[in-house]
Motif scaffolding. Sequence first.
Motif, mmCIF file in Angstrom:
data_model
loop_
_atom_site.group_PDB
_atom_site.id
_atom_site.type_symbol
_atom_site.label_atom_id
_atom_site.label_comp_id
_atom_site.label_asym_id
_atom_site.label_seq_id
_atom_site.Cartn_x
_atom_site.Cartn_y
_atom_site.Cartn_z
ATOM 1 N N GLU A 49 0.990 -5.171 13.254
ATOM 2 C CA GLU A 49 0.137 -5.946 14.152
ATOM 3 C C GLU A 49 -1.319 -5.507 14.050
ATOM 4 N N ARG A 50 -1.538 -4.202 13.991
ATOM 5 C CA ARG A 50 -2.916 -3.699 13.973
ATOM 6 C C ARG A 50 -3.651 -4.134 12.699
ATOM 7 N N ILE A 51 -2.981 -3.967 11.569
ATOM 8 C CA ILE A 51 -3.610 -4.336 10.294
ATOM 9 C C ILE A 51 -3.853 -5.846 10.245
ATOM 10 N N TYR A 52 -2.856 -6.628 10.675
ATOM 11 C CA TYR A 52 -2.989 -8.082 10.627
ATOM 12 C C TYR A 52 -4.156 -8.563 11.502
ATOM 13 N N LYS A 53 -4.320 -7.938 12.682
ATOM 14 C CA LYS A 53 -5.362 -8.387 13.607
ATOM 15 C C LYS A 53 -6.767 -7.996 13.163
ATOM 16 N N PHE B 25 0.795 -1.229 0.000
ATOM 17 C CA PHE B 25 0.000 0.000 0.000
ATOM 18 C C PHE B 25 0.830 1.283 0.000
ATOM 19 N N MET B 26 2.157 1.154 -0.029
ATOM 20 C CA MET B 26 3.017 2.333 -0.094
ATOM 21 C C MET B 26 3.845 2.294 -1.368
ATOM 22 N N SER B 27 4.088 3.464 -1.942
ATOM 23 C CA SER B 27 4.937 3.545 -3.131
ATOM 24 C C SER B 27 6.395 3.344 -2.736
ATOM 25 N N GLY B 28 7.245 3.157 -3.727
ATOM 26 C CA GLY B 28 8.663 2.983 -3.452
ATOM 27 C C GLY B 28 9.260 4.181 -2.739
ATOM 28 N N LYS B 29 8.848 5.378 -3.138
ATOM 29 C CA LYS B 29 9.347 6.599 -2.503
ATOM 30 C C LYS B 29 8.880 6.689 -1.064
ATOM 31 N N GLU B 30 7.615 6.366 -0.824
ATOM 32 C CA GLU B 30 7.073 6.410 0.542
ATOM 33 C C GLU B 30 7.774 5.401 1.448
ATOM 34 N N LEU B 31 8.072 4.218 0.907
ATOM 35 C CA LEU B 31 8.785 3.210 1.687
ATOM 36 C C LEU B 31 10.182 3.694 2.070
ATOM 37 N N ALA C 133 -7.976 2.446 6.673
ATOM 38 C CA ALA C 133 -7.724 3.569 7.580
ATOM 39 C C ALA C 133 -6.321 3.475 8.159
ATOM 40 N N PHE C 134 -5.921 2.292 8.610
ATOM 41 C CA PHE C 134 -4.585 2.109 9.172
ATOM 42 C C PHE C 134 -3.505 2.325 8.105
ATOM 43 N N GLN C 135 -3.776 1.887 6.891
ATOM 44 C CA GLN C 135 -2.805 2.097 5.817
ATOM 45 C C GLN C 135 -2.601 3.588 5.534
ATOM 46 N N LYS C 136 -3.702 4.332 5.513
ATOM 47 C CA LYS C 136 -3.599 5.773 5.263
ATOM 48 C C LYS C 136 -2.911 6.490 6.426
ATOM 49 N N LEU C 137 -3.163 6.048 7.658
ATOM 50 C CA LEU C 137 -2.475 6.618 8.820
ATOM 51 C C LEU C 137 -0.969 6.387 8.709
ATOM 52 N N THR C 138 -0.594 5.210 8.242
ATOM 53 C CA THR C 138 0.825 4.889 8.073
ATOM 54 C C THR C 138 1.482 5.799 7.048
#
Length: 431
Positions: free
Chosen positions: A408-412, A46-52, A378-383
């Motif tokens: 952990e949050r996303i997985y759960k 969910f993140m681009s190469g630049k964001e990573l 939502a968690f992905q966008k917060l990240t």
Amino acid sequence: MAKKMGIVALLLFGVYVLCMYWYIFHSGDGKIPSALQGTAADPVMFMSGKELFLSGEYSKIRNFLFFIATPFEWLIYFLILLMGVSRYFEKITTSQTKWKLLQNAGYLFLLSVFVYIVLFPLNYYRYYLSKSYGISTQTFTSWMKDGVLDFWVSFGMSLIIVTVIYWLMKKSEKRWWLYTWLLTIPFTIFVMFIQPVVIDPLYNDFYPLKNKELETKILSLATQANIPAEHVYEVNMAEKTNALNAYVTGIGSNSRIVLWDTTLNRLTDNEILFIMAHEMGHYVEKHIYFGIAGYLLLTLLGLWLTNKAMRPMIARYGQVLKINKISNIRSYPLFLLLTSILLFASDPVSNYISRYQETRADQYAITLMEDREAAVTAFQKLTISGLSEVNPPLLVKWFRYTHPPMLERIYKVADHEGQKQEIPLKEEQKK
């Protein structure tokens, strides 16, 4: 003796900095477990190469600054005592007035200004770092204004606390810590009560949620959760940050659920409702009150340990540290040094409890909303918005993370089966 102790302190700090630099930048910890690679929790999904790249770089620098900043403060307090700066400040203020309150105010002002100036380059670099990575949108003028507000709010509270503590020390050198703790109980509750309506508005504007349709949906959720809520508040954070957030604050009639306007601007209604359900989970499970109780217990233990440490240290090293007795206000940097060390040492415990509460709130939100997809996105966008580290190294997690890492949050909250296909890749990752 003083010179030798100063050199040893500087050398120890230097070795500590080198060790933390190796741990943060070269230990190789924090990798995504192979079992979770390709799932919704994997940032590659969910993140681009630049964001990573920026996330990894920014997180490492911030973590390193965190781990050196607090010990650097300890070093400052120690050198203030060792070099006689604290004794000099006390001498200046006692020569100007006979009123004890004014003496305390003068001493605290001089000490606070001195520490503020010494720490200013580090604080400015943190601001500059956040600005350069696109997290902060705050102008330098606005940042300085907040800094000045922080200074005076902290000074006002410190004056009350220090005046009471040192008065109690004069009255009872053996039991001052217990009497101080007893007074801490009503003071903590009072500050928690007034914070949403007195302190927080000094920094930002708070107002009822403008989107009435969304407010109706949120209040409907509150009704389902048996929460007596009349308003949801939003705060104008877009002029200061690109990060997203929502929180519960205050107690009693002054308790509030607050949404940052950045959250409102960048999340869908379902994602916002999940976050609101999460905050309602804190309310339903009374996490604020458990937090107050935990804080008071830690304060009791901390004050007792501080007393146990201060008295023998002054008896043995008082001449070197320029302290005659514990009730002299010049001993305040030693009080700050010891309490800061104890707070830092307690972080893993308090953070563990906080992470448990956050997990409970996530579970409550899933049960209430029954919308796992909104939770995941939502968690992905917060990240992405905060360039957060989804799987930090162990020490970073223990000492910094009041919330579970996003991995952990996303997985759960996600449906574990079929996650490799359920969350679509970004366009630039498909190529």
